[in-house]
Design an enzyme around this catalytic site. Structure first.
Site, mmCIF file in Angstrom:
data_model
loop_
_atom_site.group_PDB
_atom_site.id
_atom_site.type_symbol
_atom_site.label_atom_id
_atom_site.label_comp_id
_atom_site.label_asym_id
_atom_site.label_seq_id
_atom_site.Cartn_x
_atom_site.Cartn_y
_atom_site.Cartn_z
ATOM 1 C CG ASP A 224 -2.265 0.498 1.036
ATOM 2 O OD1 ASP A 224 -2.371 1.619 0.516
ATOM 3 O OD2 ASP A 224 -3.232 -0.211 1.375
ATOM 4 C CG ASP B 199 -4.244 5.487 1.400
ATOM 5 O OD1 ASP B 199 -5.195 4.737 1.624
ATOM 6 O OD2 ASP B 199 -4.015 6.538 2.040
ATOM 7 C CD GLU C 251 -8.795 5.130 -1.111
ATOM 8 O OE1 GLU C 251 -9.698 4.798 -0.345
ATOM 9 O OE2 GLU C 251 -7.786 5.734 -0.710
ATOM 10 C CG HIS D 25 -9.001 -1.361 4.275
ATOM 11 N ND1 HIS D 25 -8.870 -1.239 2.904
ATOM 12 C CD2 HIS D 25 -8.488 -0.226 4.789
ATOM 13 C CE1 HIS D 25 -8.301 -0.090 2.616
ATOM 14 N NE2 HIS D 25 -8.050 0.547 3.747
ATOM 15 C CG ASP D 26 -11.131 2.271 3.739
ATOM 16 O OD1 ASP D 26 -10.628 2.150 4.872
ATOM 17 O OD2 ASP D 26 -10.499 2.700 2.755
HETATM 18 C C1 GLC Z 1 -7.667 5.385 2.441
HETATM 19 C C2 GLC Z 1 -7.578 4.078 3.197
HETATM 20 C C3 GLC Z 1 -8.186 4.269 4.555
HETATM 21 C C4 GLC Z 1 -7.418 5.337 5.277
HETATM 22 C C5 GLC Z 1 -7.303 6.614 4.453
HETATM 23 C C6 GLC Z 1 -6.226 7.502 4.976
HETATM 24 O O1 GLC Z 1 -8.977 5.756 2.188
HETATM 25 O O2 GLC Z 1 -8.150 3.055 2.467
HETATM 26 O O3 GLC Z 1 -8.203 3.080 5.299
HETATM 27 O O4 GLC Z 1 -8.034 5.618 6.489
HETATM 28 O O5 GLC Z 1 -6.980 6.378 3.106
HETATM 29 O O6 GLC Z 1 -4.967 6.963 4.693
#
Ligand code: GLC
Ligand code: CA
Length: 554
Positions: free
Chosen positions: A98, A199, A256, A328-329
């Site tokens: 990541d 991310d 993302e 995971h979110d």
């Molecule tokens: C992304 C991740 C999440 C995290 C955020 C800040 O959205 O998937 O889990 O809290 O970024 O890094």
């Protein structure tokens, strides 16, 4: 479209903290992942994305990195990581890490130095502004609640954090910061990684100069999206990053990315795009409200279908989406996308097939292959996730009772997906011999890997068939590259599409518990997948059972 090595792959996301604990401290770890590689290889996984396991205070569960060149001791050592890469490779699996570079941790060396000397080199690694009494530099609300500004310890300045206050944003306008990022990416790629999941990347470009936007709640703040809409020129950073890193290694990168504009898709994921792929979040963002989770609109089967088809149409054959049911979110997809009360083995398999057969790269999140479900939280104290705590507070402030607020945030809590992986029906679902860091979902005696691996009719076995079908030399070309064409789009609670390439496949799911009929003009050649034993049919009419899904070769 250029053909790439990863197009025909199947990916799997691991949340290391909750996957498998090898040493009984209640926290999943890298040796634990190594121990389960055979399980993953057997399922048919080719690409493994690990959520962060770098050194971190774990304020946001590792998405707050204090050293990009080290593994957090709770997850293992650098030797463990190297062993994981090598062991995975032996099984034909490549590892993605990541890449969290919108922000670091406030415990990172850079931030500490910025506090010591805010006007020096490291001050410029962050966004700092002079502190003014009773006034913030801007009125932006952070993703996890409250203003994006906090005092820079020991100074008369404030720093910007669009996420938690322990996640200070890195100043991408500073070329030195970008150099540090590229150096780190290449250092990891040299270790033999297959690539990265990237991310929160859409946040790296801020709208300059900083200014206020129209407040959208009584707190006088505005959503961070208001600022992001005004941010122009992210492509310069992303293109530079691609050229300096991923491209040289032919590495895979998946972004993302939220809220991209349709005209930007070729730049993002077209041939020579900034990323190999990006996630389709069209389903996950559906029904979201600026007011908070408590105000969200639930998604119906017809909405789900519409979201999938919209995303597919938007991308067409420009590039490859990465398709997810959960991560995971997000809450567990089976609890979210299957109408309440109807969550069962058949409906879980239907959802799996409808999503998996879309055009794009399928990602499975740990436990999804078992049909793991949301957790029945009984008090907010059982929740760890910072974002759920904030949304709980927001719901209370909006006037919900504590019970109502808990019910509302439970539906969306990120901890639904973060409970330990359910391996067996033994103590703690076989995840740990110690005390798990987060409560195990009490349904593990009935939903666990050990039972499902042996059961030919389990959700797990169905996923295995889906993966095998994607890899079948006869159908692979069509499933990977074939066009997607919706059918019977207007029909209620029915989701169906053709995949057309060398061959023609029809994917059809009856998205309700009542049976419903479809009529095939020319019949079909072969049923490739069915979540029921039989197909009830008569003269071209197929009577689909509740939540029946079929993949037919036409
Ligand atoms: C992304 C991740 C999440 C995290 C955020 C800040 O959205 O998937 O889990 O809290 O970024 O890094
Ligand atoms: Ca451990």
């Amino acid at each position: 479209m250029d053909r790439k090595w990863w197009h025909d792959k199947v990916a799997y996301q691991i949340y290391p903290k909750s996957f498998y604990d090898s040493n009984g401290d209640g926290i999943g770890d890298i040796p634990g992942i190594i121990g389960k590689l055979d399980y993953l290889a057997d399922l048919g996984i080719d690409i493994l994305w690990l959520s962060p396991c770098y050194q971190s205070p774990l304020a946001d569960q590792g998405y707050d990195i204090s050293d990009y060149y080290n593994i957090d001791p709770r997850f293992g050592t650098m030797e463990d990581m190297e062993r994981l890469i090598a062991e995975a490779k032996k099984r034909g699996i490549c590892i993605l890490m990541d890449l969290v570079v919108n922000h670091c941790s406030d415990e990172h060396e850079w931030f500490k130095r910025a506090c010591e000397d805010p006007d020096g080199k490291y001050g410029n690694y962050f966004y700092l502004r002079d502190k003014k009494e009773g006034e913030l530099p801007t009125n932006w609300r952070s993703y996890f609640g409250g203003p994006v500004w906090d005092d820079l310890p020991g100074t008369d300045k404030q720093y910007l954090h669009v996420f938690h206050k322990k996640q200070p944003d890195l100043n991408w306008e500073n070329p030195e910061v970008r150099e540090e990022v590229y150096k780190n990416i290449n250092w990891w790629l040299d270790k033999g990684l297959g690539g990265f999941r990237i991310d929160a990347i859409i946040n790296i470009k801020k709208a300059l100069p900083f200014h206020d936007y129209e407040p959208d709640r009584e707190d006088g703040l505005c959503s961070i999206h208001a600022m992001l809409r005004g941010a122009k020129g992210i492509g310069t950073f992303l293109g530079e990053m691609r050229d300096r890193t991923f491209k040289k290694y032919d590495a895979f990168s998946v972004g993302e990315v939220f809220n991209e504009k349709p005209e930007e898709i070729p730049d993002f994921i077209g041939d020579d795009g900034y990323f190999s792929s990006m996630f389709d979040f069209n389903e996950t963002i559906f029904g979201g409200s600026e007011n908070g989770w408590y105000d969200a609109t639930p998604i119906t089967p017809d909405d789900y279908k519409k979201c999938c088809f919209e995303a597919q149409a938007k991308v067409g054959d420009i590039g490859f989406l990465s398709n997810i049911i959960e991560n995971h979110d997000e809450p567990r997809g089976v609890s979210r996308y299957i109408p309440e009360g109807d969550c069962c083995t058949e409906s879980k398999k239907m959802l799996a097939a409808l999503n998996f057969m879309l055009r794009g790269l399928p990602f499975i999140y740990q436990g999804q292959e078992l049909g793991m479900e949301n957790v029945p939280f009984t008090t907010i104290d059982e929740v760890d996730d910072i974002s759920t705590h904030d949304e709980y507070r927001v719901a209370l402030e909006a006037g919900l009772s504590p019970e109502e607020a808990l019910r509302a945030v439970s539906k969306f809590s990120r901890d639904n997906a973060r409970t330990p992986m359910q391996w067996t029906d033994g103590a703690n679902a076989g995840f740990t011999t110690g005390t798990p860091w987060l409560k195990v979902n009490p349904n593990y005696p009935s939903i666990n890997a050990a039972a499902q691996v042996q059961d030919a009719d389990s959700v797990y076995s169905f996923y295995k068939k889906l993966i095998a079908l994607r890899k079948d030399p006869v159908y692979k070309e069509t499933i990977v590259y074939g066009a997607l064409e919706p059918v019977w789009e207007e029909r209620h609670n029915l989701m169906a599409y053709y995949r057309k390439g060398e061959r023609t496949l029809l994917v059809v799911g009856n998205y309700q518990k009542e049976p419903q009929e479809i009529e095939l003009q020319k019949g079909y050649k072969k049923a490739l997948l069915n979540n029921y034993k039989d197909i009830a049919q008569d003269k071209g009419i197929i009577r689909l059972q509740g939540y029946q899904v079929l993949v037919l070769e036409m």
